[in-house]
Design an enzyme around this catalytic site. Structure first.
Site, PDB file in Angstrom:
ATOM      1  CB  SER A  94      -0.962   0.157   1.295  1.00  0.00           C
ATOM      2  OG  SER A  94      -1.868  -1.291   1.154  1.00  0.00           O
TER       3      SER A  94
HETATM    4  N1  SAH Z   1      -0.072  -5.720   4.032  1.00  0.00           N
HETATM    5  C1  SAH Z   1       0.261  -5.356   3.025  1.00  0.00           C
HETATM    6  C2  SAH Z   1      -0.620  -5.180   0.905  1.00  0.00           C
HETATM    7  C3  SAH Z   1      -1.416  -6.600   1.140  1.00  0.00           C
HETATM    8  S1  SAH Z   1      -1.622  -5.950  -0.339  1.00  0.00           S
HETATM    9  C4  SAH Z   1       1.647  -4.375   2.716  1.00  0.00           C
HETATM   10  O1  SAH Z   1       2.322  -4.426   3.703  1.00  0.00           O
HETATM   11  O2  SAH Z   1       2.714  -5.312   2.036  1.00  0.00           O
HETATM   12  C5  SAH Z   1      -3.600  -7.747   0.311  1.00  0.00           C
HETATM   13  C6  SAH Z   1      -3.008  -8.569   0.491  1.00  0.00           C
HETATM   14  O3  SAH Z   1      -4.068  -8.993   1.038  1.00  0.00           O
HETATM   15  C7  SAH Z   1      -2.649  -9.258  -1.114  1.00  0.00           C
HETATM   16  O4  SAH Z   1      -0.945  -9.668  -0.568  1.00  0.00           O
HETATM   17  C8  SAH Z   1      -3.310 -10.038  -1.488  1.00  0.00           C
HETATM   18  O5  SAH Z   1      -2.930 -11.953  -1.672  1.00  0.00           O
HETATM   19  C9  SAH Z   1      -4.455 -11.133   0.637  1.00  0.00           C
HETATM   20  N2  SAH Z   1      -5.030 -11.652   0.695  1.00  0.00           N
HETATM   21  C10 SAH Z   1      -6.683 -10.941  -0.302  1.00  0.00           C
HETATM   22  N3  SAH Z   1      -7.284 -12.110   0.470  1.00  0.00           N
HETATM   23  C11 SAH Z   1      -6.814 -12.771   1.197  1.00  0.00           C
HETATM   24  C12 SAH Z   1      -7.813 -13.869   2.233  1.00  0.00           C
HETATM   25  N4  SAH Z   1      -8.961 -13.703   2.210  1.00  0.00           N
HETATM   26  N5  SAH Z   1      -6.759 -13.269   3.286  1.00  0.00           N
HETATM   27  C13 SAH Z   1      -5.606 -13.390   3.907  1.00  0.00           C
HETATM   28  N6  SAH Z   1      -5.051 -12.635   2.139  1.00  0.00           N
HETATM   29  C14 SAH Z   1      -5.977 -12.185   1.441  1.00  0.00           C
END
Ligand code: SAH
Length: 244
Positions: A94
């Protein structure tokens, strides 16, 4: 030249070249690190403080965590820019301001236990881990989970527990949590996450259809009741389900 002198020169010269190369490498690495330190300071001042973030712990953590170590090597030069960055597998780290905002909104304190859904690169987890005692983070993409786990371990974040699973179900074993940070946009708030939030706890979650503008929502449990507040429009990658 005597035989002994010739032998000595044969070994000393390559040794000297390797030594000099190491010195040059160390100097250039430390110059690069100083450059990133400066970029990080500017990021905090211009993108985060200027937009109104004041929570001391959040600002300190954003100044400390080396964001360039959480993006792909080829993208390090833009690690401190004011936008999200792809991290592979269609996911993104993000925008720095959004990480700071989500951190400030949950008002993290040292003794808190925080659950994050969507580990991604591990950056948000690292920022939280600088402030609170324990962070539990779940990532659904196995490869990202493994990379983040390795990165967080290498960087010494012993207070972050990483799991490869569908975050929809939370992490009951370690709940209830003081705060839950969801970093992928869900169509609705997963009920298991509400159940794992403590009385007085805060959950921050983007809600809305994938690929459209979503609303960042604050969910609080007060006097046993769930209170919901819309904060601002945002854009996150979609919340996936394990069976989809
Ligand atoms: N917080 C992260 C960025 C998140 S991007 C950082 O600091 O880099 C969102 C992430 O959520 C992605 O990696 C995606 O694979 C994950 N995601 C999406 N749906 C999810 C779920 N149901 N459970 C766990 N992770 C999930």
């Amino acid at each position: 030249m005597t035989a002994t002198k010739m032998r000595r020169t044969k070994y000393i010269r390559p040794g000297l070249i390797i030594f000099c190369a190491c010195v040059v490498w160390c100097i250039s690495m430390s110059a690069q690190t100083r450059g990133f330190d400066q970029e990080r300071e500017q990021m905090v001042a211009q993108q985060i403080q200027r937009r109104g973030i004041t929570h001391a712990g959040t600002l300190k953590a954003m100044r400390k965590v080396e964001r360039h170590l959480f993006v792909q090597r080829a993208d390090r030069a833009m690690a401190y820019d004011d936008h999200p960055i792809p991290i592979g597998y269609g996911q993104t780290i993000s925008q720095p301001y959004i990480v700071a905002l989500m951190t400030e909104i949950i008002q993290p304190e040292k003794a808190h236990r925080v659950l994050e859904i969507g580990t991604g690169s591990g950056y948000q987890a690292a920022v939280l881990a600088e402030i609170v005692d324990s962070v539990y983070t779940i990532e659904i993409v196995k490869e990202l989970h493994m990379e983040a786990e390795h990165r967080l371990r290498t960087l010494g974040y012993g207070n972050v527990l990483v799991r490869n699973a569908d975050g929809y179900f939370g992490w009951d074993e370690y709940g209830p949590f003081d705060a839950i940070v969801v970093t992928a946009a869900a169509e609705y708030v997963p009920p298991p996450l509400i159940k794992q939030l403590k009385e007085g706890g805060k959950m921050i979650i983007p809600i809305g259809s994938p690929f459209l503008v979503q609303e960042l929502m604050l969910i609080e449990i007060k006097d046993g009741r769930v209170r919901t507040r819309k904060l601002m429009p945002v854009r996150f990658v979609p919340f996936k389900r394990a069976n989809q």
